[in-house]
Design an enzyme around this catalytic site. Structure first.
Site, PDB file in Angstrom:
ATOM      1  N   GLU A  15       0.801  -1.219   0.000  1.00 57.35           N
ATOM      2  CA  GLU A  15       0.000   0.000   0.000  1.00 57.35           C
ATOM      3  C   GLU A  15       0.839   1.276   0.000  1.00 57.35           C
ATOM      4  OE1 GLU A  15      -4.036  -0.076   2.008  1.00 57.35           O
ATOM      5  OE2 GLU A  15      -2.909  -1.497   3.237  1.00 57.35           O
ATOM      6  N   SER A 166      -6.773  -1.580   0.441  1.00 59.90           N
ATOM      7  CA  SER A 166      -6.653  -1.208  -0.963  1.00 59.90           C
ATOM      8  C   SER A 166      -6.884  -2.386  -1.907  1.00 59.90           C
ATOM      9  CB  SER A 166      -5.273  -0.578  -1.257  1.00 59.90           C
ATOM     10  OG  SER A 166      -5.104   0.571  -0.475  1.00 59.90           O
ATOM     11  N   SER A 299     -10.094  10.770  -4.297  1.00 61.32           N
ATOM     12  CA  SER A 299     -10.533   9.781  -3.309  1.00 61.32           C
ATOM     13  C   SER A 299     -11.921  10.121  -2.785  1.00 61.32           C
ATOM     14  CB  SER A 299      -9.540   9.718  -2.138  1.00 61.32           C
ATOM     15  OG  SER A 299      -8.294   9.202  -2.549  1.00 61.32           O
TER      16      SER A 299
END
Length: 327
Positions: A15, A166, A299
């Site tokens: 990540e 993720s 995001s």
């Protein structure tokens, strides 16, 4: 005098790629007129600060560095943590900062450790009436039988790292012959694995933060993808439609927002969190709680802040100043 803010990114897992994207977002969002903002990278091998393209060591004894220009020591007054995964999302970094009495943007050490462990967190919240998928937990010492897992959870099912995120090493398993390889892939990312029953429905996510005397619950985002599920490519390669506000009835939106408020309080959260749900019929099922949500320009949280008519720089400043006031 300006406070020194460290935007802390990196990490020990895959990540780190996502963390690097969030670094760009958060660095651009923070108020440079109000704060001195520095980029601090944490990996297994080093803690460094990047200044003008050159890396300098960070002193872990007091979270500081030596300014290469005038050789003075600069201590960080605040850490804005955007490490997704260990050590920035699981309580390790929070514990370090709390021992030094340095405020930070995320939940406490205890809350971070709880929410990072998907199996433990979901079963904890289940005790308070929050609906979650049926699940099983494996670590490297667990003896398990694939047929028993299949009988318990049915196909399809999800196999994923229990303390990862993720969607790295996450697999939607549709048949028995895929199960073992999916478990091995998940173990390749973390030391424990969660296997969950599949719930069909509409996937949504809701952000929230609370500070003294104020509670903000953001508009809900609906996640639509043609992929098998909301995987890494959907999240970060644009293979998804993210619709804010979500196309769900007002009554369901109110329910999701109230559940997010409840989750925030139950885990004793701090800063901005995001709660992900699947709506099956008239029932929302919690997928997971994210206490270090992605903060790239596209995001979910920046999208939701914009949809709420708020300014993200002002929101982050409010959160930072609230933490200074706690001391």
């Amino acid at each position: 005098m300006k406070k020194n803010i460290a935007v802390v990114w990196g990490g020990y897992t895959s990540e780190i790629i996502v963390s690097g994207k969030s670094l760009v977002g958060v660095y651009s969002f923070l108020d440079k007129g109000k704060y001195n903002v520095y980029k601090v990278k944490i990996t297994k091998d080093s803690w460094t600060i990047n200044m003008d393209g050159t890396e300098y060591p960070v002193d872990k004894n007091d979270f500081s560095f030596i300014n290469p220009q005038d050789k003075t020591k600069i201590k960080f007054d605040f850490a804005f943590i955007i490490i997704h995964g260990t050590p920035g999302e699981d309580g390790h970094l929070q514990g370090y900062l709390e021992m030094l009495n340095i405020p930070h943007s995320t939940c406490s050490m205890m809350t971070s450790a709880l929410t990072m462990n998907k199996f433990v967190c979901n079963n904890f919240l289940k005790n308070f009436g929050i609906q979650v998928a049926d699940s099983l937990y494996l670590n490297r010492e667990t003896e398990y039988d694939a047929k028993t897992i299949a009988a318990r959870l049915g196909f399809p099912m999800f196999v994923k790292p229990n303390t990862g995120g993720s969607s790295f090493a996450t697999t939607k398993v549709k048949s028995m012959d895929q199960l073992q390889s999916a478990i091995e892939a998940a173990f390749g990312e973390t030391s424990d694995v969660i296997i969950e029953s599949f719930i069909s429905g509409t996937e949504v996510t809701c952000g929230c933060y609370k500070i003294k005397g104020k509670e903000v619950v953001f508009p809900i985002t609906e996640v639509v993808t043609d992929n098998e599920f909301f995987d890494y490519d959907a999240k970060y390669e644009g293979q998804v439609d993210e619709i804010t506000p979500a196309r769900i009835p007002d009554e369901m939106a109110d329910k999701i927002q109230q559940l997010t408020r409840n989750v925030y309080d139950l885990v004793n959260a701090k800063g901005i969190i995001r709660a992900d749900f699947i709506i099956n019929g008239d029932k929302p099922y919690l997928l997971e709680v994210n206490t270090t949500p992605g903060m790239t320009a596209t995001s979910f949280i920046p999208q939701q802040i914009a949809a709420a008519g708020l300014n993200i720089t002002e929101v982050l400043t409010e959160i930072i100043e609230n933490e200074f006031n706690r001391i």
